[in-house]
Design a protein around this motif. Structure first.
Motif, PDB file in Angstrom:
ATOM      1  N   ILE A  74       0.846  -1.193   0.000  1.00 14.84           N
ATOM      2  CA  ILE A  74       0.000   0.000   0.000  1.00 14.84           C
ATOM      3  C   ILE A  74       0.882   1.244   0.000  1.00 14.84           C
ATOM      4  N   ARG A  99      -1.884  11.375   3.412  1.00 16.48           N
ATOM      5  CA  ARG A  99      -2.893  10.400   3.034  1.00 16.48           C
ATOM      6  C   ARG A  99      -4.209  10.682   3.743  1.00 16.48           C
ATOM      7  N   SER A 100      -5.301  10.542   3.020  1.00 15.18           N
ATOM      8  CA  SER A 100      -6.627  10.598   3.633  1.00 15.18           C
ATOM      9  C   SER A 100      -6.904   9.258   4.297  1.00 15.18           C
ATOM     10  N   ASP A 102      -9.681   7.886   4.889  1.00 16.21           N
ATOM     11  CA  ASP A 102     -10.747   7.140   4.209  1.00 16.21           C
ATOM     12  C   ASP A 102     -10.204   6.395   2.991  1.00 16.21           C
ATOM     13  N   SER A 103      -9.349   7.050   2.219  1.00 13.65           N
ATOM     14  CA  SER A 103      -8.768   6.360   1.068  1.00 13.65           C
ATOM     15  C   SER A 103      -7.814   5.265   1.524  1.00 13.65           C
ATOM     16  N   ALA A 104      -7.099   5.504   2.629  1.00 12.70           N
ATOM     17  CA  ALA A 104      -6.215   4.470   3.171  1.00 12.70           C
ATOM     18  C   ALA A 104      -7.030   3.261   3.632  1.00 12.70           C
ATOM     19  N   ARG A 106      -9.793   2.171   2.363  1.00  6.51           N
ATOM     20  CA  ARG A 106     -10.197   1.391   1.182  1.00  6.51           C
ATOM     21  C   ARG A 106      -9.048   0.495   0.707  1.00  6.51           C
ATOM     22  N   ASP A 107      -7.830   1.033   0.744  1.00  2.00           N
ATOM     23  CA  ASP A 107      -6.675   0.225   0.360  1.00  2.00           C
ATOM     24  C   ASP A 107      -6.452  -0.926   1.329  1.00  2.00           C
ATOM     25  N   GLN A 109      -8.780  -2.469   3.130  1.00  2.57           N
ATOM     26  CA  GLN A 109      -9.799  -3.491   2.888  1.00  2.57           C
ATOM     27  C   GLN A 109      -9.472  -4.314   1.647  1.00  2.57           C
ATOM     28  N   LYS A 131     -10.453   2.580  12.183  1.00  5.97           N
ATOM     29  CA  LYS A 131      -9.689   3.821  12.033  1.00  5.97           C
ATOM     30  C   LYS A 131      -9.374   4.355  13.425  1.00  5.97           C
TER      31      LYS A 131
END
Length: 872
Positions: A74, A99-100, A102-104, A106-107, A109, A131
């Protein structure tokens, strides 16, 4: 024509502009969130996986390693650590500040999904993520107690109702529950009775699994009506399981009650918790990284009446630790400091000017500049915190300078007989460029801070911006409101008016000061070489002092809370740890400065460790800081044999995602586990000899007792017993194995199988365990295996994908972090450590080293920036 002329000639419009700035700032102040520090946490995500009964080595190799390989791909991962214990693995991922979260997420998952094919098939649930930073202290801790209900019922209410409701609150990252476990039906098998009837553990497991069913059954329908089909296959209570038939022997039924004691109990019998000495279940609430603590706690407290009504009335739900109280108090103190600084500035202005009309102008301009700053802070999504308020407090001295410069120049024209309006026009026109250059020079000093990276740069970015905004608002006010007020309020000095004694005394003192300053200035101008030599010596001395002055990161805070890790002997059982926990809680409670104590042990963290949270009384009652209280508790806690409590004050800044028993961490990482096991004890022993360090401890837990079954595979094969059969039998007997699920409207409960407590309290009972062979004949373990005592790891830690050990430490009073870092580096260099082991600081200590390396460059950049601005 000057910029200020239009504002002097239109006082009504200027007054409206002034009121608009004040209203915008005042309204924004009401909507600004309150926080201890700017919200600049590293995006952190914790991934959890469980496999009940699995050893730490199994969890590390079969669960943690596949996940780590996927997580390592990642982008933006700055730190990855994992801890594998008995039946549980936690992987903490920390991402770059850019890094956001929320986007992290998703990565993360996606990586979990990609790793699912490499995880054990027996994993009861897929790994989950939250989180949340596990190293952060909880923001709120609630206790559930009851005089009539058992802890399992309290845990059930917490897990079924409170955890679900609180997890939905905006800003909450994770809700953990400790002190007990969910209700369950426990089947406590008697190995002797099983052998008597020739029944294996697998038979009992299969019989219970098939007897408790919750499968779809369909419907029956005619041309006009339909009937749903249902069965009473769901068994919910212990007494319903007791008559289950396991098998028939000699024509008679062997029931579950004949070979086991079936009771309504808990899933995990090895958990315990105390709140102020009373058995309790704790609800521990962590915030999501970046969430505002005050707002999140306020939302939770708004739901408390509903939550109390949703659980049984026999349960008392109380807030035992609230992180917001100390935050509100510290912010209030800084607000009061800012008000005091404004009052002092105004008093000093009055002391020098000795004119109420002249003093009224900075009395309005200074608060107006600060209030106007709140409006810009709201637009920038900043918060009212210690750093932003500190910036406003410091800027009080800056913003008054602009007003004083304009006011003094206007007063100079008034004293020469110029009418007030004309004096204001002349004075503002003459001084406008000076005020502009002063303000821009001040702002230029903070440009390098705005360009700083890392956590320090992000923290002080808000400080620099707020201070710069205050200066720029002061510039606008000084060129608009200040000259307008000078034209309207100031009057020509009346020299015929008789001065009072105080005014005459002040005038004499100022005249004396003026004469001596003029005399000293004249001497300096007549001796320029000597003056330049003194300036050069001063610069050299300051450079030398910069290297000698002790250096630290952030001053240690007194937040009114302590957090502690309890480390017992790694061979300690849960029963002994429960007694030690109760003893430690009583000792801490007895301290007069302590208000609330909460502690728990067992569960996923293991039976030889525990956690403790302490709330202190308000500072006005206890008089001493948290680190002093922790220091005076150490000798009392040392009387508890076989267990150590490492207490540390909770800090608002916690860098890194690795929980530890102290504020600072030193990490050893190696490619070879044997080399790491050799180096870690040496480093730990060396650091414990250093008087500048306290609470030195390590997360290396490789001293647990182990009973290894050395299997004679040839004999086992001849008897029809495979290794998998042996593992299954041991898991059935000692792993608190969940063999069936009970479905209800609010939650799911389990049927847990194992041997009775008297059979799992000593290794010798392994001789009573029989394994059913392929032919159905029970075979004793002693027939093909022998018991070999040894040691094992109770937890396995990885950093990245490599084994790691963390040594944590606190600082002795009066010791700066820089001193400790230098001393530790020197001490470790003297040790004989294998070359495959890498030693580095982590967390706050690492961030301190990074910031220290940038300090000289930052100072140089600030000087160069100021010179460039002045040159322009």
């Amino acid at each position: 024509m000057s910029v200020s002329a239009v504002f002097i000639r239109r006082p009504v419009a200027t007054s409206l502009l002034t009121v608009a700035i004040a209203l915008a700032g005042a309204i924004s102040f009401q909507h600004l969130p309150v926080a201890p520090l700017p919200q600049v946490e590293f995006p952190t995500i914790q991934v959890s996986a469980s496999l009940p009964g699995a050893s730490p080595e199994t969890m590390a190799s079969a669960v943690a390693m596949p996940l780590e390989r996927m997580f390592g791909r990642i982008a933006g991962v700055t730190e990855m650590t994992s801890t594998s214990g008995l039946g549980a693995t936690n992987v903490t991922l920390q991402f770059d500040l850019s890094r956001s979260i929320d986007s992290a997420a998703r990565d993360v998952q996606a990586a979990i999904n990609a790793a699912s094919g490499q995880l054990p098939a027996s994993l009861p649930n897929n790994p989950t993520y939250r989180k949340v930073n596990p190293a952060d202290a909880p923001i709120l801790l609630m206790s559930l107690t009851s005089d009539t209900l058992p802890p399992s019922r309290l845990y059930d209410a917490a897990a079924s109702i409170l955890q679900q409701e609180l997890s939905q609150v905006d800003g909450v990252g994770q809700v953990s529950i400790g002190g007990s476990s969910l209700p369950a039906v426990r089947i406590e098998l008697n190995p002797t009775a099983l052998t008597k009837y020739g029944i294996g553990f697998d038979e009992v497991r299969a019989a219970v699994g098939t007897a408790n069913s919750n499968r779809p059954t369909g419907e029956i329908a005619t041309a006009t009506e339909a009937w749903n089909l249902d069965t009473d296959g769901q068994l919910e209570r212990a007494h319903e399981y007791q008559p289950l038939i396991i098998r028939y022997r000699d024509g008679a039924a062997v029931r579950l009650m004949d070979v086991a004691n079936v009771v309504d109990s808990v899933e995990d019998a090895r958990t315990a918790g105390f709140a102020n000495g009373q058995p309790a279940v704790m609800v521990i609430i962590f915030r999501k990284p970046g969430a505002n603590i005050i707002e999140t706690i306020d939302r939770i407290r708004e739901r408390l009446p509903y939550l109390r009504a949703a659980i049984p009335s026999a349960i008392d739900l109380d807030v035992v630790i609230d992180r917001s109280a100390s935050i509100r108090a510290s912010v209030h103190d800084v607000e009061m400091a800012m008000v005091i600084s404004i009052v002092l500035v105004v008093l000093v202005v009055f002391l020098f000017l000795r004119d109420l009309r002249a003093t009224a102008i900075p009395s309005v301009v200074v608060p107006l500049s600060l209030i106007g700053t709140f409006g810009v802070m709201y637009l920038l999504d900043y918060s009212i915190d210690n750093l932003s308020l500190m910036a406003l407090t410091i800027s009080t001295g800056f913003v008054v300078d602009d007003a004083i410069v304009v006011l003094e120049n206007v007063m100079r024209h008034l004293e020469r007989g110029v009418p007030p309006r004309e004096a204001a026009l002349r004075g503002a026109r003459e001084i406008a460029f000076t005020v502009l250059s002063m303000s821009i020079s001040l702002v230029a000093v903070f440009i390098p801070i705005l360009l700083m990276g890392g956590i320090v740069g992000r923290l002080f970015r808000e400080f620099a911006v707020v201070l710069s905004v205050a200066v720029m608002v002061s510039l606008v006010v000084s060129l608009t409101t200040t000259p307008m007020m000078c034209a309207l309020i100031l009057r020509r000095p009346d020299e015929s008016r008789q001065q009072g004694k105080l005014a005459r005394a002040a005038e004499g003192a100022f005249d004396w000061l003026h004469r001596h300053y003029e005399r000293s200035l004249g001497w300096v101008l007549r001796h320029p070489r000597f003056t330049l030599l003194v300036a050069a010596i001063t610069i050299v001395v300051n450079v030398q002092l910069y290297g000698l002055v002790p250096k630290g990161f952030f001053p240690q805070q007194d937040t009114g809370r302590l957090v502690g890790n309890i480390q017992a002997d790694q061979s300690a059982s849960f029963q002994s740890m429960q007694g030690k926990l109760a003893e430690i809680v009583d000792i801490v409670r007895a301290d007069p400065a302590v208000e609330t104590v909460v502690g728990f042990t067992g569960g996923q963290q293991g039976s030889s460790t525990g956690r403790m949270f302490v709330a202190l009384k308000p500072l006005r009652e206890r008089k001493v800081s948290g680190d002093v209280i922790a220091a005076r508790l150490r000798p009392k806690l040392a009387t508890v044999a076989g267990a150590t409590l490492f207490l540390q004050p909770v800090q608002d800044i916690r860098i890194g995602g690795r929980p530890s028993g102290a504020l600072y961490q030193f990490t050893l990482q190696g490619d070879d586990l044997g080399d790491l096991d050799e180096a870690a004890p040496k480093v730990l022993a060396k650091l414990r000899t250093m008087p500048i360090l306290t609470d030195v401890n390590s997360d290396q837990m490789n001293g647990g007792l182990e009973s290894t079954l050395a299997i004679d595979r040839d004999t086992a094969s001849r008897l029809g017993v495979s290794t998998q059969m042996i593992d299954d039998a041991l898991y059935d007997a000692f792993g608190q194995r969940q063999v069936s699920t009970i479905y209800t409207a609010l939650n799911q409960y389990h049927v847990v199988m194992g041997v009775a407590p008297e059979f799992w309290q000593r290794p010798e009972t392994l001789r009573d365990i029989y394994v059913r062979s392929n032919s159905g004949v029970p075979v004793p373990l002693a027939a093909f295996a022998r018991i070999e005592p040894g040691t094992t790891a109770l937890a396995v830690t990885h950093q990245g994908q490599f084994p790691a050990t963390t040594v944590s430490f606190n600082l002795a009073p009066g010791i700066a972090l820089g001193q400790a870092v230098d001393a530790i580096n020197g001490a470790v260099r003297e040790l004989d450590i294998p070359p495959s082991v890498r030693a580095t600081f982590a967390g706050t200590a690492q961030a301190f080293q990074d910031s220290l390396a940038n300090q000289p460059l930052l100072i140089l950049a600030a000087l160069v920036t100021v010179y460039i601005v002045l040159g322009i």
